[in-house]
Motif scaffolding. Structure first.
Motif, PDB file in Angstrom:
ATOM      1  N   GLN A 161       9.013  -6.819   2.293  1.00 17.00           N
ATOM      2  CA  GLN A 161       7.628  -6.828   1.820  1.00 17.00           C
ATOM      3  C   GLN A 161       7.382  -7.974   0.843  1.00 17.00           C
ATOM      4  O   GLN A 161       8.260  -8.339   0.069  1.00 17.00           O
ATOM      5  CB  GLN A 161       7.307  -5.501   1.124  1.00 17.00           C
ATOM      6  CG  GLN A 161       7.296  -4.317   2.068  1.00 17.00           C
ATOM      7  CD  GLN A 161       7.141  -3.008   1.327  1.00 17.00           C
ATOM      8  OE1 GLN A 161       7.881  -2.725   0.388  1.00 17.00           O
ATOM      9  NE2 GLN A 161       6.172  -2.204   1.752  1.00 17.00           N
ATOM     10  N   GLN A 162       6.157  -8.472   0.889  1.00 22.30           N
ATOM     11  CA  GLN A 162       5.745  -9.525  -0.039  1.00 22.30           C
ATOM     12  C   GLN A 162       4.610  -8.991  -0.898  1.00 22.30           C
ATOM     13  O   GLN A 162       3.825  -8.145  -0.456  1.00 22.30           O
ATOM     14  CB  GLN A 162       5.259 -10.749   0.721  1.00 22.30           C
ATOM     15  CG  GLN A 162       6.323 -11.408   1.555  1.00 22.30           C
ATOM     16  CD  GLN A 162       5.762 -12.600   2.312  1.00 22.30           C
ATOM     17  OE1 GLN A 162       4.743 -13.178   1.943  1.00 22.30           O
ATOM     18  NE2 GLN A 162       6.419 -12.970   3.394  1.00 22.30           N
ATOM     19  N   PHE A 163       4.518  -9.499  -2.118  1.00 24.25           N
ATOM     20  CA  PHE A 163       3.399  -9.144  -2.972  1.00 24.25           C
ATOM     21  C   PHE A 163       3.099 -10.301  -3.901  1.00 24.25           C
ATOM     22  O   PHE A 163       3.941 -11.157  -4.156  1.00 24.25           O
ATOM     23  CB  PHE A 163       3.679  -7.858  -3.769  1.00 24.25           C
ATOM     24  CG  PHE A 163       4.796  -7.995  -4.769  1.00 24.25           C
ATOM     25  CD1 PHE A 163       4.545  -8.437  -6.064  1.00 24.25           C
ATOM     26  CD2 PHE A 163       6.094  -7.694  -4.413  1.00 24.25           C
ATOM     27  CE1 PHE A 163       5.565  -8.574  -6.974  1.00 24.25           C
ATOM     28  CE2 PHE A 163       7.129  -7.822  -5.313  1.00 24.25           C
ATOM     29  CZ  PHE A 163       6.872  -8.268  -6.599  1.00 24.25           C
ATOM     30  N   GLN A 164       1.867 -10.311  -4.377  1.00 21.64           N
ATOM     31  CA  GLN A 164       1.432 -11.337  -5.320  1.00 21.64           C
ATOM     32  C   GLN A 164       0.367 -10.731  -6.217  1.00 21.64           C
ATOM     33  O   GLN A 164      -0.531 -10.032  -5.742  1.00 21.64           O
ATOM     34  CB  GLN A 164       0.858 -12.542  -4.564  1.00 21.64           C
ATOM     35  CG  GLN A 164       0.370 -13.651  -5.469  1.00 21.64           C
ATOM     36  CD  GLN A 164      -0.249 -14.807  -4.682  1.00 21.64           C
ATOM     37  OE1 GLN A 164      -0.472 -14.724  -3.479  1.00 21.64           O
ATOM     38  NE2 GLN A 164      -0.559 -15.868  -5.377  1.00 21.64           N
ATOM     39  N   LEU A 221      -1.783  -5.958   5.940  1.00 24.04           N
ATOM     40  CA  LEU A 221      -1.977  -6.910   4.854  1.00 24.04           C
ATOM     41  C   LEU A 221      -3.057  -6.285   3.967  1.00 24.04           C
ATOM     42  O   LEU A 221      -4.181  -6.064   4.416  1.00 24.04           O
ATOM     43  CB  LEU A 221      -2.415  -8.259   5.413  1.00 24.04           C
ATOM     44  CG  LEU A 221      -2.598  -9.406   4.427  1.00 24.04           C
ATOM     45  CD1 LEU A 221      -1.349  -9.646   3.593  1.00 24.04           C
ATOM     46  CD2 LEU A 221      -2.952 -10.678   5.190  1.00 24.04           C
ATOM     47  N   THR A 257       2.974  -4.574   4.718  1.00 21.94           N
ATOM     48  CA  THR A 257       3.824  -5.757   4.819  1.00 21.94           C
ATOM     49  C   THR A 257       3.622  -6.678   3.629  1.00 21.94           C
ATOM     50  O   THR A 257       4.572  -7.250   3.111  1.00 21.94           O
ATOM     51  CB  THR A 257       3.511  -6.522   6.124  1.00 21.94           C
ATOM     52  OG1 THR A 257       3.754  -5.640   7.211  1.00 21.94           O
ATOM     53  CG2 THR A 257       4.360  -7.761   6.260  1.00 21.94           C
ATOM     54  N   GLU A 258       2.363  -6.838   3.218  1.00 25.52           N
ATOM     55  CA  GLU A 258       2.040  -7.711   2.087  1.00 25.52           C
ATOM     56  C   GLU A 258       0.909  -7.092   1.288  1.00 25.52           C
ATOM     57  O   GLU A 258      -0.053  -6.580   1.849  1.00 25.52           O
ATOM     58  CB  GLU A 258       1.641  -9.102   2.577  1.00 25.52           C
ATOM     59  CG  GLU A 258       1.399 -10.082   1.450  1.00 25.52           C
ATOM     60  CD  GLU A 258       1.132 -11.496   1.933  1.00 25.52           C
ATOM     61  OE1 GLU A 258       0.814 -12.335   1.075  1.00 25.52           O
ATOM     62  OE2 GLU A 258       1.215 -11.766   3.143  1.00 25.52           O
TER      63      GLU A 258
END
Length: 183
Positions: free
Chosen positions: A88-91, A40, A61-62
């Motif tokens: 995968q996540q992103f912000q 993370l 992963t993020e």
């Protein structure tokens, strides 16, 4: 700009952001090479988002990035969207780093990259927020990019300096949690 895997990134023209040099970026990812896959990742003062993009390419992963300039946030979001795979996540969060960092206390990041403008006065308050909250995982690490003539790195209550690497006028200072039982 090109990153890991010879992938091309869009960048913001002008001098609103200062990208991390290829030499420093390569050095950081060599140092953290065994820690990125599945991590993370938090990218503070994300600029063009190059460091977060590289983390995505290497299996994070993020990835969450905080940047105050809306034009930069648009570019970061576009780059990360083009690089992230379905798992995968992103912000990308647009806003003041101190305010936004305080709202992230619900997450514990494995790796944090912090690269504010070198003349900035946010180094100390950001590191203090990280040391006091549940932002950095117990075995996590922070890399702070800075010019040592403008901000000489120092220990922060709850954080210890675990290594420093110099690259010309740029230094990477690495911090980990300091626990009394480590004595």
């Amino acid at each position: 700009m090109r990153i890991y895997g010879n992938r091309l990134l869009k960048t913001l023209s002008g001098d609103l952001t200062r990208p991390t040099s290829a030499k420093v970026r390569e050095a950081l990812f060599n140092i953290w090479q065994g820690k990125i896959d599945g991590c993370l990742w938090l990218d503070l003062c994300a600029g063009n988002g190059t460091m977060g993009a590289e983390a995505l390419c290497r299996g994070a992963t993020e990835v969450i990035g905080i940047e105050r300039y809306s034009k930069a946030c648009f570019i970061i979001n576009e780059n990360w969207q083009n690089l992230a795979n379905i798992e995968q996540q992103f912000q990308v969060i647009r806003g003041d780093i101190i305010k936004e960092l305080k709202s992230l206390k619900r997450k514990e990041f494995d790796l944090i990259y912090f690269d504010p403008p070198y003349h900035s006065d946010v180094y100390q308050p950001v590191l203090e927020i990280i040391s006091q909250g549940k932002i950095l995982a117990d075995q996590g690490e922070i890399a702070v990019e800075h010019n040592p003539k403008l901000w000489p790195a120092k220990e922060i209550q709850g954080l210890k300096i675990c290594r420093k690497k110099n690259y010309g006028n740029t230094t990477l200072t690495f911090y980990q949690h300091f626990h009394e039982h480590n004595l």
